[in-house]
Design an enzyme around this catalytic site. Structure first.
Site, PDB file in Angstrom:
ATOM      1  N   LYS A 206      -7.456  75.216  69.185  1.00 56.06           N
ATOM      2  CA  LYS A 206      -8.359  74.130  69.455  1.00 56.06           C
ATOM      3  C   LYS A 206      -9.657  74.749  70.499  1.00 56.06           C
ATOM      4  CE  LYS A 206      -8.364  69.767  71.919  1.00 56.06           C
ATOM      5  NZ  LYS A 206      -7.472  68.521  72.140  1.00 56.06           N
ATOM      6  N   GLU A 212      -2.797  84.071  74.521  1.00 55.97           N
ATOM      7  CA  GLU A 212      -1.675  84.641  73.654  1.00 55.97           C
ATOM      8  C   GLU A 212      -2.411  84.676  71.991  1.00 55.97           C
ATOM      9  OE1 GLU A 212      -1.356  82.096  75.729  1.00 55.97           O
ATOM     10  OE2 GLU A 212       0.702  82.256  76.533  1.00 55.97           O
ATOM     11  N   GLY A 268      -3.211  68.564  70.865  1.00 59.02           N
ATOM     12  CA  GLY A 268      -2.848  69.755  70.264  1.00 59.02           C
ATOM     13  C   GLY A 268      -1.376  69.440  69.682  1.00 59.02           C
ATOM     14  N   ARG A 269      -0.621  68.754  70.364  1.00 57.32           N
ATOM     15  CA  ARG A 269       0.759  68.260  69.836  1.00 57.32           C
ATOM     16  C   ARG A 269       0.676  67.196  68.900  1.00 57.32           C
ATOM     17  NH1 ARG A 269      -0.003  67.386  74.828  1.00 57.32           N
ATOM     18  NH2 ARG A 269       0.504  65.425  75.788  1.00 57.32           N
ATOM     19  N   GLU A 354       6.169  67.200  76.277  1.00 54.50           N
ATOM     20  CA  GLU A 354       4.789  67.702  76.756  1.00 54.50           C
ATOM     21  C   GLU A 354       4.017  66.318  77.041  1.00 54.50           C
ATOM     22  OE1 GLU A 354       2.879  71.082  75.115  1.00 54.50           O
ATOM     23  OE2 GLU A 354       0.902  70.202  75.278  1.00 54.50           O
ATOM     24  N   HIS A 385      29.748  73.068  65.189  1.00 57.81           N
ATOM     25  CA  HIS A 385      30.571  74.034  65.431  1.00 57.81           C
ATOM     26  C   HIS A 385      30.557  74.653  66.904  1.00 57.81           C
ATOM     27  CE1 HIS A 385      32.618  74.047  61.187  1.00 57.81           C
ATOM     28  NE2 HIS A 385      31.371  73.546  60.913  1.00 57.81           N
ATOM     29  N   LYS A 505      -1.717  78.514  81.403  1.00 57.64           N
ATOM     30  CA  LYS A 505      -3.109  79.237  80.920  1.00 57.64           C
ATOM     31  C   LYS A 505      -3.528  80.108  81.824  1.00 57.64           C
ATOM     32  CE  LYS A 505      -3.481  76.529  76.869  1.00 57.64           C
ATOM     33  NZ  LYS A 505      -4.450  75.654  75.773  1.00 57.64           N
TER      34      LYS A 505
HETATM   35  C1  G6Q Z   1      -0.669  70.586  73.067  1.00 60.07           C
HETATM   36  C2  G6Q Z   1      -0.976  71.598  74.037  1.00 60.07           C
HETATM   37  C3  G6Q Z   1      -0.887  72.998  73.783  1.00 60.07           C
HETATM   38  C4  G6Q Z   1      -1.786  73.650  73.108  1.00 60.07           C
HETATM   39  C5  G6Q Z   1      -1.688  75.378  72.988  1.00 60.07           C
HETATM   40  C6  G6Q Z   1      -2.766  75.849  72.443  1.00 60.07           C
HETATM   41  O1  G6Q Z   1      -0.707  69.389  73.117  1.00 60.07           O
HETATM   42  O2  G6Q Z   1      -2.187  71.380  74.668  1.00 60.07           O
HETATM   43  O3  G6Q Z   1       0.542  73.239  73.418  1.00 60.07           O
HETATM   44  O4  G6Q Z   1      -1.832  73.348  71.719  1.00 60.07           O
HETATM   45  O5  G6Q Z   1      -1.651  75.724  74.497  1.00 60.07           O
HETATM   46  O6  G6Q Z   1      -3.946  75.705  72.626  1.00 60.07           O
HETATM   47  P1  G6Q Z   1      -5.163  76.053  71.831  1.00 60.07           P
HETATM   48  O7  G6Q Z   1      -5.142  75.447  70.514  1.00 60.07           O
HETATM   49  O8  G6Q Z   1      -6.379  75.553  72.360  1.00 60.07           O
HETATM   50  O9  G6Q Z   1      -5.120  77.707  71.547  1.00 60.07           O
END
Ligand code: G6Q
Length: 550
Positions: A206, A212, A268-269, A354, A385, A505
């Site tokens: 996003k 990462e 994001g989620r 989250e 199990h 982050k």
């Molecule tokens: C989701 C969070 C988080 C996000 C990641 C990746 O609701 O905000 O999990 O999706 O940190 O972020 P970017 O898409 O900005 O790389």
């Protein structure tokens, strides 16, 4: 908003809980032979049996009263109207617009966003079809056979989960990999058997600034260029981006013509049905992707319009509150009896924890109750199990969601009847247990009886749908999204921000130079962190050859 513990319905619920908390499901079922038919709800092809919960009709009506008093109706309407209900980020929360049909009108800041959503979907469809048909060629003229999604958190968990869940519908001639971790092993292992000339990277972020993802994307770029003779032009044929940040995408070297856009009103989620789902669309094709969106939309409409006592996400959300806040249950187990849903619990962990891991209300005051429970789980029957022992006979109360389908996607043999028998048998055993009398009647010696007693009264929901299709997956995910929304409204929290994730982050950024610098750094952390850094620097210098290479 009145604090939860001071709301009228809450007080009534507390008193009611005191009265019924010891009631046993055995007695509740015995007193009402129709309970298992009555305490169910069905909508858009999803059947929810909530009869094996420690509730009475009065519990339900008090929970629904609580929803009313907490403003659930108004908040649902506010979300669908595009109001900025994510107050700490001043953003609208409109994942529901991502699955609104063509021609719908959803207005944010005076603009109808539905046409933009569909323009991106059309662009994704065109791209996916070209990759699937082989018309999209790599730099050397070969068609793409491998798709690697690089993203993390919301830009990874949804795509991975959906790919696994819908593998049955995917183009098996294509290989899909998902790289998320900053640990170099993730990238290295994901590409070790891939040919760069046939590999396309989808960089999904996003913000397009996440450490990462950017690190993995740069490593991927080097790997690609190395394998393709170093011609920078190759990037345009082997990299596409999914982002809200065109400037950063261009800086990376990806042609913004190959960028698939989404917007800041998609969390994001909550983004697997946005362009973040590009890998899903390449895997299952545009028609199946649209069918998944239709599933989401059907559940959205149900949530928006159904009365609360027949509203699946509302019922599930309220039951989650009931156990979390009245029984002090700390966790919820999600147990899909479907191998394709193996990543669903991991996906739900982000969605739920989250969203609901908050300790202040919308107004910034300390909450007066526990908020988000811990979600966890594994697909059945594997969990039976291992950890089911604790659910059956441990000291903790763990409400469970069992998810199962009437039809299997892999028919041969008797597997499916056996699988389903296990679900139903588990929910029955959890609810009804086995009394000392029953254990004794089996001839168990007296001393062993306590060990073999199952007290039962362990609650569960059973979610039953016809078959795991793209549409069914959309409905299931939206069911949980809106259940989380319902819980957040009761707790009066912002379910749509994630400051804890944002903290992660920036934290490491400060430390990276201290680990990398050749000169001994000036450390000013606490004594533990300082000595860990020093020890790591020594270990790093003394590293010998890789034993696997010897
Ligand atoms: C989701 C969070 C988080 C996000 C990641 C990746 O609701 O905000 O999990 O999706 O940190 O972020 P970017 O898409 O900005 O790389």
């Amino acid at each position: 908003m009145t604090p939860l513990t001071q709301r009228r319905a809450w007080k009534a619920l507390e008193a009611h809980h005191q009265k019924i908390k010891k009631l046993h499901l055995r007695d509740l079922f015995a007193a009402d032979p129709k309970r298992g038919e009555r305490m169910t709800a069905e909508a858009v092809g999803i059947y929810l049996d909530y009869s094996k919960n420690r509730i009475t009709d009065e519990t339900l009506s008090l929970l629904i009263q609580l929803a009313g008093e907490s403003g659930l109706r108004e908040r649902i309407d506010a979300m669908f109207r595009g109001e900025k209900i994510n107050i700490t980020e001043t953003r609208a929360v409109l994942h529901v617009a991502l699955r609104a049909p063509r021609g719908a009108s959803i207005v944010i800041d005076g603009e109808n966003v539905a046409p933009r959503v569909h323009a991106v979907l059309d662009k994704m469809s065109d791209f996916s079809s070209r990759v699937r048909s082989g018309a999209w060629k790599g730099h050397t003229g070969k068609p793409i056979r491998n798709i690697v999604n690089i993203g993390i958190g919301g830009s990874d968990l949804g795509p991975v989960m959906a790919y696994e869940a819908l593998k049955h519908y995917s183009d098996r001639s294509l290989t899909f990999r998902f790289v998320s971790n900053i640990d170099g092993a993730d990238f290295a292992e994901s590409v070790r058997d891939l040919d760069p000339s046939e590999t396309l990277f989808i960089v999904a972020s996003k913000t397009f600034t996440t450490l990462e993802t950017m690190t993995n994307a740069h490593t991927a770029r080097d790997w690609s260029l190395k394998g393709l003779g170093g011609d920078e032009k190759a990037v345009a044929r082997h990299f596409v981006a999914v982002s809200t940040n065109a400037a950063e995408v261009a800086k990376f070297g990806i042609d913004t013509a190959n960028m698939f856009e989404f917007w800041d009103w998609v969390g994001g989620r909550y983004s697997m049905d946005s362009a973040i789902g590009l890998s899903t669309m390449v895997a299952i094709g545009p028609d199946s992707f649209r069918s998944m969106l239709d599933g989401f939309h059907q559940m959205d409409e149900h949530f928006r319009t159904a009365p609360f006592d027949r509203n699946l996400p509302v019922l599930m959300g309220l039951l989650a509150v009931w156990y979390n806040n009245l029984f002090n249950a700390q966790t919820v187990a999600v147990l899909p009896y479907d191998q394709y849903l193996k990543r669903f619990p991991a996906y739900l962990q982000q969605l739920t924890m989250e969203s609901s891991g908050k300790r202040v209300t919308l107004a910034g005051a300390e909450v007066t109750c526990e908020t988000g429970p811990i979600y966890w789980g594994e697909p059945g029957t594997n969990g039976q199990h291992s950890f089911y022992q604790l659910i059956h006979q441990g000291t903790r109360l763990i409400p469970c969601d069992f998810i199962v389908f009437g039809q299997t996607l892999n028919p041969p043999g008797r597997h499916h009847d056996m699988l389903v028998a296990n679900v139903f048998a588990q929910t029955e055993a959890l609810a009804f247990g086995k009394t000392p009398e029953q254990v004794k009647a089996e001839g168990t010696p007296e001393w062993l009886v306590p060990h073999r007693v199952f007290e039962g009264n362990r609650p569960s929901n059973t979610i039953l749908a016809e078959r795991l299709t793209p549409q069914a997956l959309g409905k299931l995910v939206a069911l949980y999204e809106h259940s989380v929304f319902t819980q957040g409204v009761i707790w009066d929290i912002d379910s749509f921000d994630q400051w804890g994730v944002e903290l992660g982050k920036v934290l490491a950024q400060r430390m990276i130079p201290e680990l990398e610098s050749t000169a001994e750094p000036n450390l000013s952390h606490d004594s533990s962190t300082n000595s860990l850094i020093r020890r790591y620097r020594r270990l790093k210098e003394s590293s010998g050859p890789d034993p696997a290479q010897q």
